[in-house]
Design an enzyme around this catalytic site. Sequence first.
Site, PDB file in Angstrom:
ATOM      1  N   SER A  67      -5.660   2.612  -7.209  1.00 13.96           N
ATOM      2  CA  SER A  67      -4.870   1.746  -8.065  1.00 13.96           C
ATOM      3  C   SER A  67      -3.481   2.292  -8.425  1.00 13.96           C
ATOM      4  CB  SER A  67      -5.642   1.465  -9.363  1.00 13.96           C
ATOM      5  OG  SER A  67      -5.855   2.636 -10.119  1.00 13.96           O
ATOM      6  N   SER A  81      -8.412   6.413  -7.116  1.00 13.33           N
ATOM      7  CA  SER A  81      -7.132   5.751  -7.374  1.00 13.33           C
ATOM      8  C   SER A  81      -5.906   6.644  -7.330  1.00 13.33           C
ATOM      9  CB  SER A  81      -7.180   5.037  -8.730  1.00 13.33           C
ATOM     10  OG  SER A  81      -8.082   3.964  -8.686  1.00 13.33           O
ATOM     11  N   LYS A  99       2.141   5.540 -14.818  1.00 10.99           N
ATOM     12  CA  LYS A  99       1.372   4.355 -14.452  1.00 10.99           C
ATOM     13  C   LYS A  99       1.131   3.475 -15.691  1.00 10.99           C
ATOM     14  CE  LYS A  99      -3.129   3.459 -12.156  1.00 10.99           C
ATOM     15  NZ  LYS A  99      -4.292   4.195 -11.592  1.00 10.99           N
TER      16      LYS A  99
END
Length: 471
Positions: A158, A182, A83
Amino acid sequence: MASKHLHAFSDDALGNDDATALAERLRGGHVSTREVTEAAIARLQRVEPSLHGLTLDTFDAARQRAESKRFNGFFAGVPSLIKDNLDLRGLPTGHGSRALGHAPLKKTSGIAKQYLAQGFNLLGKSTLPAFGFTASTEQAGVPATRNPWHTDYSAGGSSGGSAALVAAGAVPIAHGNDGGGSIRIPAACCGLVGLKSTRGRFIDQEAAKVLPVNIVSDGVLTRSVRDTAHFFMEAERYYRNRKLKPIGQVTGPAKRRLRVGMMIDSVTGDATCPQTRRAVQDTAQLLESLGHTVEEARIDLPARFVEDFLLYWAMLGFLVSKGGKALFPQGFDAGQLDPLTRGLADYYKQRFLKTPAMLRQLRLARQRYAEAFAQYDVILSPVLAHTTPEIGYLGADLPFDTQLERLLRYTTFTPANNASGGPGISLPLGQTDQGLPIGVQLSAANGEEALLLGLAFELEDAQPFIRLDQR
């Protein structure tokens, strides 16, 4: 629906293997690292124009690593993604925001080293919304990350880029982190396994070390419980927090029958939508059929918990807004901040005098959370209060008040684990009437990831998870 789902599964070197099976084939010499790398690159190139899950690719470097054959660790040679909020030497870290520059970073963070030490071949960095502050991976000025189960819908956030590309079969496993849901939220939206770990289980991110309450935990998005279990076992071999109960090797269901408390409506008192409620109730019936005891329960958090967590979240937005030049060495332009980050900063400025009381209450959340597990081994709940929304429902360009109201109604279950530090896992045990996944959450006391993994193995055996290519 059929014209809107998208996956990359095919008869290539990756096949339909999870990361564990692929690692076994690589170790056995049945397939080469070069072959699986090329297959994963081809899959990413096939779906990325529609899903938008990558911020940048490292295909050339991955090909070079594949040729060198220098991989160690359980997942040696398995293609993966990180990420775009972890620092990697030589690459920029964008944090999902146009406010940040694109200068390459000079060092790799400790948690990124812990991730890569398992032998993954990194193919790129995955998308997130600005600073991970919202539950849909939509950024201002760039295409939204879309759900491969139906591309009109959100992939969650997220860690939405990682989730979308794992669910689509482009890679079998990818990095995520969880500061308010997330990992669990995109896992729920995309039909994946997502385990938020106990606070301190992994090496802390640099910024988290100075926060008064560290709400962020790192982990992975996977298509199988065993991939998650192997990842946690191997991560613990790299770094183990001696203050926490070890996870060890979890390879299947545990024999112990558990006391399960079911909480269908959130601490806010808002009702859960009917389809999500049905998924939780069906899971409760499945647990009872397996010999576990289920009864209605509630985590006794105060009515002000949502207000306190919101203020802490807003404080993080304020720190980014006012301290971005010090926090981000790659460059920072506050004029490019998105409406949500600016709105959070303004919200905090109007209420900053409440900070001491807020921090005191959030630190007490661990004790209140722990009290629930004096009576129950596991708490069963939804991950989200309603089913996955369409793209735009949490759009980055929406006014702050609209985003905030929608977020607070949608993400009412996950923050308790972040404030308390407790572990929670999302499992794809339900489906909407349109065929989109619904995640169900299981939470346990701090340090009890092994308990959750054992129960997750049992549920996966009893009700195998549906992959996108099986629709």
